[in-house]
Design an enzyme around this catalytic site. Sequence first.
Site, PDB file in Angstrom:
ATOM      1  N   ALA A  68       0.808  -1.230   0.000  1.00 45.69           N
ATOM      2  CA  ALA A  68       0.000   0.000   0.000  1.00 45.69           C
ATOM      3  C   ALA A  68       0.840   1.278   0.000  1.00 45.69           C
ATOM      4  CB  ALA A  68      -0.941   0.002   1.193  1.00 45.69           C
ATOM      5  N   ALA A  69       2.111   1.163  -0.324  1.00 44.06           N
ATOM      6  CA  ALA A  69       2.993   2.322  -0.256  1.00 44.06           C
ATOM      7  C   ALA A  69       2.540   3.434  -1.197  1.00 44.06           C
ATOM      8  CB  ALA A  69       4.430   1.917  -0.559  1.00 44.06           C
ATOM      9  N   GLY A  70       2.206   3.069  -2.427  1.00 48.74           N
ATOM     10  CA  GLY A  70       1.771   4.074  -3.392  1.00 48.74           C
ATOM     11  C   GLY A  70       0.467   4.737  -2.993  1.00 48.74           C
ATOM     12  N   ASP A  71      -0.443   3.956  -2.423  1.00 48.59           N
ATOM     13  CA  ASP A  71      -1.729   4.514  -1.980  1.00 48.59           C
ATOM     14  C   ASP A  71      -1.533   5.453  -0.790  1.00 48.59           C
ATOM     15  OD1 ASP A  71      -3.019   2.970  -3.906  1.00 48.59           O
ATOM     16  OD2 ASP A  71      -3.207   1.273  -2.534  1.00 48.59           O
TER      17      ASP A  71
END
Length: 290
Positions: free
Chosen positions: A240-243
């Site tokens: 979920a890093a990009g989110d």
Amino acid sequence: MRILNFGSLNIDYVYRVDSFVKPGETKAAQSLSVFPGGKGLNQSLAMARAGLAVAHAGKVGKEGGFLLETLQKGGVDTRLIETSAIATGHAIIQVDDKGGNCILLFGGANQDIDEHYIDRALAGFGSGDMLVLQNEISSMASIISKAKSRGMAIALNPSPYSESILSYPLELIDIFIMNEIEAEGISGTHEPEAAASLIARSFPQARIVITLGENGSLCLYKGELVRQKAYKVQAVDTTAAGDTFSGYFLAGLVEGLSTKNALDLAARAAAICVTRKGAADSVPWRKELE
């Protein structure tokens, strides 16, 4: 400014593996965990945990009730979410020993977004409000057009990338937040700065943000290029890093932070996120950054 995230709601089935499964290979997973997820849900949580008031629109199947509970506990308004006769969208995620991931998506109820529902979801929003979108739900072009006709600002994370994105009315987008793969898909070039320049040339009204993994991120807006370093941490799960980055960057802009400070806020949040397992559960609260 009110924020509406019109996005996906998924159940994530996360399998820990020593290395990703190869074509024709069968291997045993080290473990299985079930998490709430979906780029839409993750980004709503990120914005809410960053301190924004966020409403989420989207659909789940009958088994997706715990996804609404997750959003509610995170401070997200779920009153616009509806139940579909189709099963809840889900993802099968492999996470390897290096913290990398590969993801197989089933759209499910996320692909049950019709014109009548779009009208219902957008009814309470207008000029001065912001719409946040990813690319995991159906009827994207219609959502973009109808939101802009209401005077809403639109932020798009064109992920996962597909060629259908090029058919959307991208000239109506105010903020693009994408990784290198998505930037290359839209621009036709793999070099990030060149990609940002080409996208800005096509859509001069838009703020272009490209995330670069361990190399940080950059933002091009009205001719000004700002770069941001990545904070060095031991990655456990990058799911979920990009989110998290997207949600915190948007929160920073809405708060009135400069581009540089909004990028730094997002980078710090993403750095915390990758040190934790899971998707939604790994999104940090604002107080953890401070």
